[in-house]
Design an enzyme around this catalytic site. Structure first.
Site, mmCIF file in Angstrom:
data_model
loop_
_atom_site.group_PDB
_atom_site.id
_atom_site.type_symbol
_atom_site.label_atom_id
_atom_site.label_comp_id
_atom_site.label_asym_id
_atom_site.label_seq_id
_atom_site.Cartn_x
_atom_site.Cartn_y
_atom_site.Cartn_z
ATOM 1 C CG ASP A 151 5.310 -21.874 42.562
ATOM 2 O OD1 ASP A 151 4.865 -20.716 42.680
ATOM 3 O OD2 ASP A 151 6.465 -22.127 42.205
ATOM 4 C CB CYS A 182 9.095 -20.103 43.812
ATOM 5 S SG CYS A 182 10.138 -19.027 42.797
ATOM 6 C CG HIS A 195 5.214 -23.379 37.443
ATOM 7 N ND1 HIS A 195 4.627 -22.200 37.088
ATOM 8 C CD2 HIS A 195 5.268 -23.375 38.793
ATOM 9 C CE1 HIS A 195 4.332 -21.500 38.171
ATOM 10 N NE2 HIS A 195 4.726 -22.198 39.220
ATOM 11 C CD GLU A 196 8.131 -23.702 32.771
ATOM 12 O OE1 GLU A 196 7.716 -22.675 32.216
ATOM 13 O OE2 GLU A 196 8.659 -23.688 33.910
ATOM 14 C CB VAL A 232 1.120 -45.662 38.785
ATOM 15 C CG1 VAL A 232 -0.157 -44.851 38.749
ATOM 16 C CG2 VAL A 232 2.084 -45.089 39.802
ATOM 17 C CD GLU A 233 -0.017 -48.204 45.884
ATOM 18 O OE1 GLU A 233 -1.187 -48.005 46.284
ATOM 19 O OE2 GLU A 233 0.962 -47.552 46.285
ATOM 20 C CB SER A 234 -3.573 -44.853 43.785
ATOM 21 O OG SER A 234 -4.103 -45.690 44.779
#
Length: 154
Positions: free
Chosen positions: A59, A52, A93-94, A74-76
């Site tokens: 969070d 936060c 969060h957003e 995307v390479e994991s």
């Protein structure tokens, strides 16, 4: 089955430190061997953590990323380390949710991408964030994200 050249990757197969911030984290990509085929790739991070920005308290979120690749995947391992770089990063969060999606879009230029970020309650209110690049191509099997709405003890 074609081989994918991974010689340009800096993390896969190497011991790698987690970046100190999402901005410093490196996302890597590999060529798709099926660029002409529309299919969905799903990454699920059920224990995503950030801080936060006001209190510094942790969070937690369950994040689901679906995308339809174009030329790149995307390479994991780099994605895992990118997501882990939020662990000590303060953001709302957003902001976390949209930043993750936009970094992947910037890297891959996928045909389509969506993110569902299901945040655990803060102050008694769960916050869920949903974003996508547009409509998915027709005819693609797109499963539901499968994350239940937060109910608490109700």
């Amino acid at each position: 089955m074609p081989n994918t050249d991974v010689s340009s990757l800096s993390m896969l197969g190497h011991q790698t430190e987690t970046a100190s911030s999402p901005e410093e984290a490196v996302l890597e990509k590999v060529p798709s061997n099926h660029a002409g085929t529309d299919y969905v790739v799903r990454f699920t991070a059920p224990e995503f953590t950030s801080l936060c920005p006001m209190t510094g308290q942790p969070d937690f979120a369950h994040i689901v990323i679906d995308y339809i690749p174009g030329e790149w995947l995307v390479e994991s391992k780099s994605l895992k380390l990118f997501l882990h770089s939020f662990r000590n990063h303060g953001a709302f969060h957003e902001d976390c949710s949209i930043y993750i999606a936009k970094r992947i879009v910037e890297l891959l230029d996928p045909k389509w991408l969506r993110i569902g970020a299901y945040w655990y309650p803060r102050g008694g209110i769960p916050i869920d964030v949903f974003w996508q690049t547009g409509k998915p191509p027709e005819g693609v099997w797109l499963p539901e994200q499968g994350v239940a709405t937060y109910r608490g003890r109700g």
